[in-house]
Design a protein around this motif. Structure first.
Motif, mmCIF file in Angstrom:
data_model
loop_
_atom_site.group_PDB
_atom_site.id
_atom_site.type_symbol
_atom_site.label_atom_id
_atom_site.label_comp_id
_atom_site.label_asym_id
_atom_site.label_seq_id
_atom_site.Cartn_x
_atom_site.Cartn_y
_atom_site.Cartn_z
ATOM 1 N N GLY A 124 0.877 -1.356 -0.002
ATOM 2 C CA GLY A 124 -0.050 0.183 0.427
ATOM 3 C C GLY A 124 1.046 0.856 0.311
ATOM 4 N N ILE A 125 1.560 1.160 1.117
ATOM 5 C CA ILE A 125 2.964 2.599 0.103
ATOM 6 C C ILE A 125 3.765 2.844 -0.427
ATOM 7 C CG2 ILE A 125 4.760 2.805 1.497
ATOM 8 C CD1 ILE A 125 3.868 2.440 4.717
ATOM 9 N N SER A 126 4.465 1.498 -0.952
ATOM 10 C CA SER A 126 4.902 2.151 -2.112
ATOM 11 C C SER A 126 4.702 1.217 -3.222
ATOM 12 C CB SER A 126 6.244 0.675 -2.065
ATOM 13 O OG SER A 126 6.349 0.550 -0.832
ATOM 14 N N TRP A 127 4.004 0.784 -3.297
ATOM 15 C CA TRP A 127 2.524 0.997 -4.972
ATOM 16 C C TRP A 127 2.020 1.531 -5.058
ATOM 17 C CZ3 TRP A 127 6.313 -2.520 -2.860
ATOM 18 C CH2 TRP A 127 7.100 -3.178 -4.230
ATOM 19 N N GLN A 128 1.070 1.394 -4.040
ATOM 20 C CA GLN A 128 -0.454 2.162 -4.045
ATOM 21 C C GLN A 128 -0.452 3.949 -5.013
ATOM 22 O OE1 GLN A 128 -2.465 0.576 -2.799
ATOM 23 N NE2 GLN A 128 -4.219 2.259 -3.172
ATOM 24 N N SER A 129 0.614 4.580 -4.941
ATOM 25 C CA SER A 129 0.798 5.717 -5.991
ATOM 26 C C SER A 129 1.714 5.851 -6.649
ATOM 27 C CB SER A 129 1.207 6.691 -5.267
ATOM 28 O OG SER A 129 2.436 6.570 -4.937
ATOM 29 N N ASP A 130 2.238 4.534 -7.191
ATOM 30 C CA ASP A 130 3.552 4.451 -8.146
ATOM 31 C C ASP A 130 2.775 4.191 -9.085
ATOM 32 O OD1 ASP A 130 4.669 3.931 -10.283
ATOM 33 O OD2 ASP A 130 6.122 2.537 -8.858
ATOM 34 N N PRO A 131 2.493 4.724 -10.370
ATOM 35 C CA PRO A 131 1.771 4.352 -11.918
ATOM 36 C C PRO A 131 2.341 3.033 -13.197
ATOM 37 C CG PRO A 131 3.264 5.866 -12.162
ATOM 38 C CD PRO A 131 2.802 6.172 -10.922
ATOM 39 N N CYS A 132 3.301 2.407 -12.442
ATOM 40 C CA CYS A 132 3.440 1.178 -12.195
ATOM 41 C C CYS A 132 2.672 -0.379 -11.774
ATOM 42 C CB CYS A 132 5.204 1.006 -12.350
ATOM 43 S SG CYS A 132 6.273 0.092 -13.107
ATOM 44 N N CYS A 133 2.583 0.516 -11.354
ATOM 45 C CA CYS A 133 1.435 -1.009 -10.289
ATOM 46 C C CYS A 133 0.370 -1.498 -11.025
ATOM 47 C CB CYS A 133 1.412 -0.726 -8.892
ATOM 48 S SG CYS A 133 -0.343 0.890 -8.416
ATOM 49 N N LYS A 134 0.123 -0.193 -12.051
ATOM 50 C CA LYS A 134 -1.022 -1.298 -13.089
ATOM 51 C C LYS A 134 -0.690 -2.049 -13.880
ATOM 52 C CE LYS A 134 -4.457 2.231 -11.550
ATOM 53 N NZ LYS A 134 -4.990 2.081 -9.840
ATOM 54 N N TYR A 135 0.336 -1.893 -14.545
ATOM 55 C CA TYR A 135 1.131 -3.523 -15.427
ATOM 56 C C TYR A 135 1.492 -4.281 -14.728
ATOM 57 C CZ TYR A 135 0.423 0.728 -18.113
ATOM 58 O OH TYR A 135 -0.517 2.606 -19.203
ATOM 59 N N GLN A 136 1.471 -4.921 -15.637
ATOM 60 C CA GLN A 136 2.183 -6.752 -15.113
ATOM 61 C C GLN A 136 3.021 -6.147 -16.648
ATOM 62 O OE1 GLN A 136 1.854 -8.376 -12.739
ATOM 63 N NE2 GLN A 136 0.975 -6.488 -12.125
ATOM 64 N N VAL A 137 4.023 -7.500 -16.622
ATOM 65 C CA VAL A 137 5.276 -7.502 -17.707
ATOM 66 C C VAL A 137 3.904 -9.093 -18.439
ATOM 67 C CG1 VAL A 137 7.037 -9.173 -18.301
ATOM 68 C CG2 VAL A 137 6.860 -7.619 -16.293
ATOM 69 N N GLU A 138 4.573 -8.986 -19.747
ATOM 70 C CA GLU A 138 3.360 -9.640 -20.513
ATOM 71 C C GLU A 138 4.456 -10.959 -21.421
ATOM 72 O OE1 GLU A 138 1.129 -11.162 -22.204
ATOM 73 O OE2 GLU A 138 0.319 -9.471 -21.815
ATOM 74 N N TYR A 139 4.197 -12.108 -21.129
ATOM 75 C CA TYR A 139 4.617 -13.184 -21.838
ATOM 76 C C TYR A 139 4.081 -13.487 -22.550
ATOM 77 C CZ TYR A 139 7.194 -12.348 -17.915
ATOM 78 O OH TYR A 139 8.786 -11.644 -16.539
ATOM 79 N N ASP A 140 3.290 -13.626 -23.361
ATOM 80 C CA ASP A 140 2.438 -14.392 -24.021
ATOM 81 C C ASP A 140 2.723 -13.779 -25.221
ATOM 82 O OD1 ASP A 140 0.608 -16.089 -25.484
ATOM 83 O OD2 ASP A 140 -1.885 -14.671 -24.652
#
Length: 193
Positions: A124-140
């Protein structure tokens, strides 16, 4: 890690026996951060471009610069690890009393509950405000084949895909909160008696 996943899945290979067509993406769906060293501040420029792409909320972001793509993939991996640890530890905290004798279950459930709460708080503290938390690495490999990766100079770019994480956050927070309630109740029972 992301490069390993792409090599393992065979980037560019198509699904055999599938009659699906190749779908083209619009310019607002995909952003490519190219690795072009045109000044001594190129690394800062790459970071700025990535930050702008994350805030613009593109569906796919292709990161070509090696140092930034590795850092971003690791950051997302750490966030995923903390999320899963919070879920698993909270679940262990809540279900350990059902599996072990009541006299010994608190030796496992209380530390698991504290771990769940700590990981949830850190997320909650580290990732809540980071826009990167909305993304995942795509492997498909199929989804990667739909992207314009043929224009890249790097053979191992990191591809991020935007995913809705609201349900994941709610689940993590609910389990961690339930683990906190259990830990407070069990601690009160152990030390108040």
């Amino acid at each position: 890690m992301a490069a390993w996943g792409r090599r393992r899945l065979g980037l560019g290979s198509s699904r055999s026996g599938s009659a699906q067509e190749r779908v083209t993406l619009s310019a607002t769906d995909c952003y490519i951060a190219h690795e072009i060293y045109n000044s001594e501040n190129a690394q800062d420029q790459f970071e700025y471009e990535l930050e702008q792409a994350l805030e613009a909320q593109y569906k796919y972001i292709v990161i070509e610069p090696t140092q930034i793509d590795d850092e971003t993939a690791r950051w997302i991996t750490v966030g995923n690890c903390l999320h899963k640890t919070a879920l698993l530890a909270g679940t262990a905290c809540l279900f350990t009393p059902l599996a072990l004798p009541l006299d010994y279950s608190h030796y496992f459930s209380l530390p698991a509950g504290v771990l769940s709460l700590a990981c949830c708080t850190l997320c909650g503290i580290s990732w809540q405000s980071d826009p990167c938390c909305k993304y995942q690495v795509e492997y498909d490999a199929y989804k990667l084949s739909r992207l314009p990766l043929h224009t890249l100079t790097s053979s191992t770019p990191v591809v991020l895909v935007r995913k809705d994480s609201l349900h994941r956050k709610r689940l993590r927070n609910t389990i961690a909160l339930a683990a906190l309630v259990y830990c407070v109740k069990k601690t009160y029972e152990l030390y108040a008696v």
